[in-house]
Design an enzyme around this catalytic site. Structure first.
Site, PDB file in Angstrom:
ATOM      1  N   CYS A   1       0.870  -1.185   0.000  1.00  0.00           N
ATOM      2  CA  CYS A   1       0.000   0.000   0.000  1.00  0.00           C
ATOM      3  C   CYS A   1       0.899   1.225   0.000  1.00  0.00           C
ATOM      4  O   CYS A   1       1.586   1.497   0.991  1.00  0.00           O
ATOM      5  CB  CYS A   1      -0.911   0.006   1.222  1.00  0.00           C
ATOM      6  SG  CYS A   1      -1.877   1.514   1.376  1.00  0.00           S
TER       7      CYS A   1
ATOM      8  N   CYS B   1      -5.528   5.304  -4.035  1.00  0.00           N
ATOM      9  CA  CYS B   1      -4.768   4.069  -3.819  1.00  0.00           C
ATOM     10  C   CYS B   1      -3.362   4.321  -4.348  1.00  0.00           C
ATOM     11  O   CYS B   1      -3.174   4.580  -5.534  1.00  0.00           O
ATOM     12  CB  CYS B   1      -5.432   2.901  -4.551  1.00  0.00           C
ATOM     13  SG  CYS B   1      -4.465   1.374  -4.523  1.00  0.00           S
TER      14      CYS B   1
END
Length: 329
Positions: free
Chosen positions: A79, A233
């Site tokens: 991430c 994201c």
């Protein structure tokens, strides 16, 4: 225990330093903790996209380890937005400005960067490894093709062309017009490809629509595996930047700063694409600490959020002012 509510481009998380807990949690407890506190309706405060779990690393010359547990309890292999927030925490804890963090797939360099705006702490994360191979994507498409690069998907009734790339978590990217990027089709695709019964990505995939705004400027909207629609994201913005360089090099350049806008703000990326070396992307953006939350661990594991101590920072106001300058620019 103390949790820190953090975000990168409004992709928000609760961050927990597991080395400070008075006992180690089981894998089931870690999953349950993420589900409990991140639920948008019944969770802790306003919930979150996921839990950033920080622990010690046993790797040489690495000062910490990051795990990312999504709001549904599944685990993401990487991430980018979360890594920047973890980088800031470890930088301030260890009094270092550049170092390496262990993630599920690789040990990745991170560094403190000049602030994007006043009061907006900014960090850079190295996004890698990169692969277009179907086996690394968990992809079964177009009669088991080895790659999917700027191609339609036979299993879909659509004229859109897609590119699939792992960085290292899997991403499916399509370039679209303004109407499509603001419509509902992204959600339809995201739900289909993450229903765990589709034949193309049985393990799910992050789906992004990308629109080129101008020279070295793109907009990315993402339906994230394990989360759903997200404000941003980090790995999707990184993957989208790479694919933009590969397919639209006349508008988006290699080894050049790219402005990536998203529903939660913006980041900068630099794509390093080479025919002789492995590709990687530098992801540069905010690492905002919104508040600290103190709660009894056992209460959190049973979704009892009646007794919490919350201390707000002033960083969110600074970030929102930064976003306003972008919207009026």
């Amino acid at each position: 225990m103390q949790l820190i509510k953090v975000h990168g481009s409004e992709n928000d998380f609760y961050m927990l330093d597991a080395t400070k807990l008075n006992r180690q949690l089981t894998e089931d407890e870690i999953k349950q903790l993420a589900i409990n506190i991140c639920n948008r309706k019944s969770g802790l405060g306003d919930g979150a996209d996921g839990l950033l779990w920080i622990n010690k690393s046993e790797h040489n010359n690495v000062i910490g380890k990051m795990r990312v547990i999504n709001s549904d309890g599944s685990e993401a292999s990487m991430c980018g937005n979360g890594l920047r927030c973890v980088a800031r925490y470890l930088a301030e804890t260890n009094h270092q400005q550049s170092f390496t963090v262990e993630t599920m797939e690789a040990d990745l360099p991170v560094a403190k960067m000049p602030s994007l705006a006043a009061g907006v702490e900014t960090y850079q994360a190295h996004i890698a490894p990169v692969s277009f191979a179907a086996k690394d994507l968990g992809m079964h498409v177009n009669n088991e093709a080895d790659t999917l690069i700027d191609q339609s998907i036979a299993e879909l009734d659509t004229d859109l062309k897609f590119t699939a790339v792992a960085v290292p978590n899997p991403h499916l990217i399509a370039f679209v017009d303004e109407e499509t990027i603001n419509g509902d089709y992204l959600g339809e695709l995201g739900r289909y490809f993450n229903n765990k019964t589709n034949p193309v990505f049985p393990d799910g995939v992050n789906v992004s629509f990308v629109r080129i705004l101008g020279k070295n400027q793109i907009f990315v909207r993402t339906f994230e595996r394990g989360v759903g629609y997200t404000n941003a994201c980090g790995t999707a913005m990184s993957a989208s930047s790479l694919v933009s360089v590969l397919l639209h090099s006349d508008q988006v350049s290699n080894n050049t700063n790219i402005s990536v806008c998203n529903p939660g703000g913006m980041v900068n990326t630099v794509v390093h694409h080479s025919v002789s070396e492995d590709d990687y992307i530098d992801l540069i953006g905010n690492a905002t600490f919104v508040r600290t939350v103190e709660i009894n661990l056992e209460d959190a594991l049973t979704s009892n959020f009646e007794h919490v101590t919350i201390n707000e920072t002033n960083e969110q106001a600074a970030y929102e002012q930064f976003i306003q300058t972008l919207q009026t620019a």
